[in-house]
Design a protein around this motif. Sequence first.
Motif, PDB file in Angstrom:
ATOM      1  N   ASP A 453      -3.146  -3.346  -2.071  1.00 35.12           N
ATOM      2  CA  ASP A 453      -1.907  -2.496  -1.536  1.00 35.12           C
ATOM      3  C   ASP A 453      -0.750  -3.066  -2.235  1.00 35.12           C
ATOM      4  OD1 ASP A 453      -0.225  -1.365   0.328  1.00 35.12           O
ATOM      5  OD2 ASP A 453      -0.450  -2.762   1.810  1.00 35.12           O
ATOM      6  N   LEU A 454      -0.068  -2.044  -2.890  1.00 31.34           N
ATOM      7  CA  LEU A 454       1.267  -2.388  -3.574  1.00 31.34           C
ATOM      8  C   LEU A 454       2.390  -1.828  -3.009  1.00 31.34           C
ATOM      9  CD1 LEU A 454      -0.105  -1.210  -7.333  1.00 31.34           C
ATOM     10  CD2 LEU A 454       0.502  -3.633  -6.369  1.00 31.34           C
ATOM     11  N   SER A 455       2.172  -1.491  -1.557  1.00 31.62           N
ATOM     12  CA  SER A 455       3.380  -0.892  -0.788  1.00 31.62           C
ATOM     13  C   SER A 455       4.465  -1.589  -0.762  1.00 31.62           C
ATOM     14  CB  SER A 455       2.917  -0.338   0.632  1.00 31.62           C
ATOM     15  OG  SER A 455       2.447  -1.412   1.285  1.00 31.62           O
ATOM     16  N   GLY A 456       4.199  -3.013  -0.607  1.00 32.83           N
ATOM     17  CA  GLY A 456       5.540  -4.016  -0.584  1.00 32.83           C
ATOM     18  C   GLY A 456       6.172  -4.069  -1.725  1.00 32.83           C
ATOM     19  N   PHE A 457       5.425  -4.394  -2.977  1.00 27.13           N
ATOM     20  CA  PHE A 457       6.033  -4.371  -4.405  1.00 27.13           C
ATOM     21  C   PHE A 457       6.836  -3.141  -4.508  1.00 27.13           C
ATOM     22  CE2 PHE A 457       5.741  -2.762  -8.770  1.00 27.13           C
ATOM     23  CZ  PHE A 457       6.218  -3.552  -9.224  1.00 27.13           C
ATOM     24  N   PHE A 458       6.166  -1.870  -4.012  1.00 28.72           N
ATOM     25  CA  PHE A 458       7.287  -0.751  -4.339  1.00 28.72           C
ATOM     26  C   PHE A 458       8.312  -0.619  -3.595  1.00 28.72           C
ATOM     27  CE2 PHE A 458       3.296   0.694  -6.884  1.00 28.72           C
ATOM     28  CZ  PHE A 458       4.141   1.232  -7.950  1.00 28.72           C
ATOM     29  N   GLN A 459       8.070  -1.209  -2.324  1.00 30.86           N
ATOM     30  CA  GLN A 459       9.282  -1.195  -1.169  1.00 30.86           C
ATOM     31  C   GLN A 459      10.648  -1.939  -2.100  1.00 30.86           C
ATOM     32  OE1 GLN A 459       9.737   0.713   1.350  1.00 30.86           O
ATOM     33  NE2 GLN A 459      11.692  -0.180   1.726  1.00 30.86           N
ATOM     34  N   ALA A 460      10.114  -2.837  -2.426  1.00 28.22           N
ATOM     35  CA  ALA A 460      11.385  -3.725  -2.885  1.00 28.22           C
ATOM     36  C   ALA A 460      11.714  -3.094  -4.198  1.00 28.22           C
ATOM     37  CB  ALA A 460      10.713  -4.976  -3.410  1.00 28.22           C
ATOM     38  N   TRP A 461      10.903  -2.842  -5.020  1.00 24.26           N
ATOM     39  CA  TRP A 461      11.507  -2.083  -6.341  1.00 24.26           C
ATOM     40  C   TRP A 461      12.233  -0.879  -6.514  1.00 24.26           C
ATOM     41  CZ3 TRP A 461      12.473  -4.326 -10.848  1.00 24.26           C
ATOM     42  CH2 TRP A 461      11.994  -5.606 -11.235  1.00 24.26           C
ATOM     43  N   LEU A 462      11.491  -0.062  -5.376  1.00 26.17           N
ATOM     44  CA  LEU A 462      12.138   1.491  -5.438  1.00 26.17           C
ATOM     45  C   LEU A 462      13.361   1.540  -4.424  1.00 26.17           C
ATOM     46  CD1 LEU A 462       8.935   3.316  -5.702  1.00 26.17           C
ATOM     47  CD2 LEU A 462      10.540   3.088  -7.533  1.00 26.17           C
ATOM     48  N   TYR A 463      13.454   0.625  -3.378  1.00 21.87           N
ATOM     49  CA  TYR A 463      14.252   1.006  -2.335  1.00 21.87           C
ATOM     50  C   TYR A 463      15.313  -0.127  -2.147  1.00 21.87           C
ATOM     51  CZ  TYR A 463      10.936   4.885  -1.591  1.00 21.87           C
ATOM     52  OH  TYR A 463      10.261   6.127  -1.715  1.00 21.87           O
ATOM     53  N   GLY A 464      15.158  -1.292  -2.655  1.00 21.49           N
ATOM     54  CA  GLY A 464      15.729  -2.443  -2.242  1.00 21.49           C
ATOM     55  C   GLY A 464      17.397  -2.219  -2.870  1.00 21.49           C
ATOM     56  N   GLU A 465      18.248  -2.902  -2.614  1.00 22.42           N
ATOM     57  CA  GLU A 465      19.652  -3.016  -2.856  1.00 22.42           C
ATOM     58  C   GLU A 465      19.721  -3.769  -4.139  1.00 22.42           C
ATOM     59  OE1 GLU A 465      22.357  -3.539   0.040  1.00 22.42           O
ATOM     60  OE2 GLU A 465      21.916  -1.999   1.258  1.00 22.42           O
ATOM     61  N   LYS A 466      18.787  -4.898  -4.164  1.00 13.96           N
ATOM     62  CA  LYS A 466      18.826  -5.885  -5.124  1.00 13.96           C
ATOM     63  C   LYS A 466      17.572  -5.581  -5.984  1.00 13.96           C
ATOM     64  CE  LYS A 466      22.784  -7.714  -4.269  1.00 13.96           C
ATOM     65  NZ  LYS A 466      23.937  -7.746  -4.982  1.00 13.96           N
ATOM     66  N   THR A 467      17.710  -6.040  -7.205  1.00 11.69           N
ATOM     67  CA  THR A 467      16.490  -6.163  -8.071  1.00 11.69           C
ATOM     68  C   THR A 467      15.509  -7.338  -7.949  1.00 11.69           C
ATOM     69  OG1 THR A 467      17.936  -5.087  -9.795  1.00 11.69           O
ATOM     70  CG2 THR A 467      15.805  -6.000 -10.480  1.00 11.69           C
ATOM     71  N   PRO A 468      14.241  -7.075  -7.366  1.00 12.47           N
ATOM     72  CA  PRO A 468      13.299  -8.246  -7.309  1.00 12.47           C
ATOM     73  C   PRO A 468      13.305  -9.214  -8.511  1.00 12.47           C
ATOM     74  CG  PRO A 468      12.486  -6.008  -6.263  1.00 12.47           C
ATOM     75  CD  PRO A 468      13.624  -5.677  -7.195  1.00 12.47           C
ATOM     76  N   LYS A 469      12.526  -9.998  -8.237  1.00 12.41           N
ATOM     77  CA  LYS A 469      12.323 -10.966  -9.455  1.00 12.41           C
ATOM     78  C   LYS A 469      11.342 -10.450 -10.297  1.00 12.41           C
ATOM     79  CE  LYS A 469      14.743 -14.911  -8.630  1.00 12.41           C
ATOM     80  NZ  LYS A 469      15.492 -15.329  -9.289  1.00 12.41           N
ATOM     81  N   MET A 470      11.240 -10.362 -11.577  1.00 13.02           N
ATOM     82  CA  MET A 470      10.461  -9.788 -12.740  1.00 13.02           C
ATOM     83  C   MET A 470       9.220 -10.448 -12.564  1.00 13.02           C
ATOM     84  SD  MET A 470       9.683  -7.379 -14.431  1.00 13.02           S
ATOM     85  CE  MET A 470      11.285  -6.229 -14.722  1.00 13.02           C
ATOM     86  N   PRO A 471       8.029 -10.091 -12.367  1.00 14.03           N
ATOM     87  CA  PRO A 471       6.826 -10.560 -12.299  1.00 14.03           C
ATOM     88  C   PRO A 471       6.657 -11.100 -13.934  1.00 14.03           C
ATOM     89  CG  PRO A 471       6.361  -8.773 -11.314  1.00 14.03           C
ATOM     90  CD  PRO A 471       7.830  -8.524 -11.540  1.00 14.03           C
ATOM     91  N   GLY A 472       6.332 -12.531 -14.256  1.00 18.38           N
ATOM     92  CA  GLY A 472       5.929 -13.045 -15.563  1.00 18.38           C
ATOM     93  C   GLY A 472       7.336 -13.201 -16.315  1.00 18.38           C
TER      94      GLY A 472
END
Length: 482
Positions: A453-472
């Motif tokens: 399930d990637l819904s949490g990943f996409f919720q943060a990256w596509l709808y967040g006001e702030k940019t999440p931490k970049m994996p890697g």
Amino acid sequence: MLLKPRLKAALLAAASLSLLAASAPSPAAPLGIGDPLFPHLGNPGYDVRSYDISFTYRGSNTEPLDAVTKIDALATERLDRINLDFAQGEVRGVEVNGRPARFVSMGEDLVVTPRTALPAGSRMRVTVRHTSDPTPDEKYEGGWVRTGDGLVMANQADAAHLVFPCNDHPSDKAQFTFRVTAPREYTAVANGLAAGRERAGADTSWTYRTVHPMATELAQVAIGRSTVVHRKGPHGLPVRDVVPTEDRETMERWLRKTPDQIAWMERKVGRYPFEAYGVLVADAETGFELETQTLSLFERSLFTRTEFPEWYVDSIMVHELAHQWFGNSVSPRTWSDLWLNEGHATWYEALYAEEKAGQPLADRMRDAYRQSDQWRAMGGPPASPKRPAPGQKISIFRPVVYDGSALVLYALRQEIGRAAFERLERQWVARHADGVATTADFVALASRVADRDLSGFFQAWLYGEKTPKMPGHPQWRAVTAG
């Protein structure tokens, strides 16, 4: 202005007032399908199957063209009125299924009242005789663009209705036939494949048809003193380039690159999705290039300005080519899904620059990450963009939907790995070819391909006001939005 509805003459004089009230059609009014960014465009109640559009060009790009637009559609509900999107032209007459119909222009809608209501499930043909005016109007963006020797179209976003009556929303794709008559010294081209050319006196009439369905925003008709250059692409694909005749030799060094660029894209995502491709070079300063289906529009200056390095021009060519898969074959269901178009086109633009010219993708993505919070503050998150200001539809094309959205794809590749990411890309364009799709569709497919399930990943990256931490890359930092 809201016009009062007229009662149908066929109603019996003896009908009661209550029956009259129940039978009267709703008042004529502009409608829309409720797109989050353009709520008043598109129209409910029918599904367009095909357009047949005729233009007569008299040799002057300052005068209106005579035009006839025929729309074949399926009524998806009972229709007392048919709303079409149309502005910037004079309507001379309308027929519905061969019978004259009343019409009125309201806002950016042409509201048509057929003699009898159309039942749900019925086929209908609406014929509109009109002009198509290339005169710039400060109220609108897009439509016809005047060139040094004629006209081209630039209908993004939702500006095709400045050229011809239509259901102007990418969710309602249809087949197109274009018929263009112009003085014989001009060449007319359009989307799809040539289907005929006839000379009559001093004029030539050209016919083109699409093989695959197309969104209205991707329509292209170009009229000018042009040369058409033919060559073959992968698998014998017809490649048709259109350039000002005087620039034929100058442009060849760029035009001959296209077959190899198509082959490169096919190695990434699969077979080219349409019947033909080519580059349309226009003697006009638009400030953009445009992925019109099967025939991408480019400014002449992109290829002639010496300050542009060759790798940069190549990558812009690939950007518009990539749109043939992402945005054209797979079209957005709403304009809030625009990130899927521009993010992918920017991704392959940057990937091509890395592989062919040594321009590191990671460096570009790190720079995008640094600016991402500022872009989100200015234009909204990638999949929840802010609405444009009135009369500025093109302003939805902000940095957040280009590099800001390619950054989401980079994060996804970091998250699920290169192999899974490449499978996702191929499956996406294959599963939704010739259709429309949403951000939710992409999230669901990515989760299936990654087997989690990637819904949490996409919720943060596509709808967040702030940019999440970049994996890697936990050390990457975004500049705080001011």
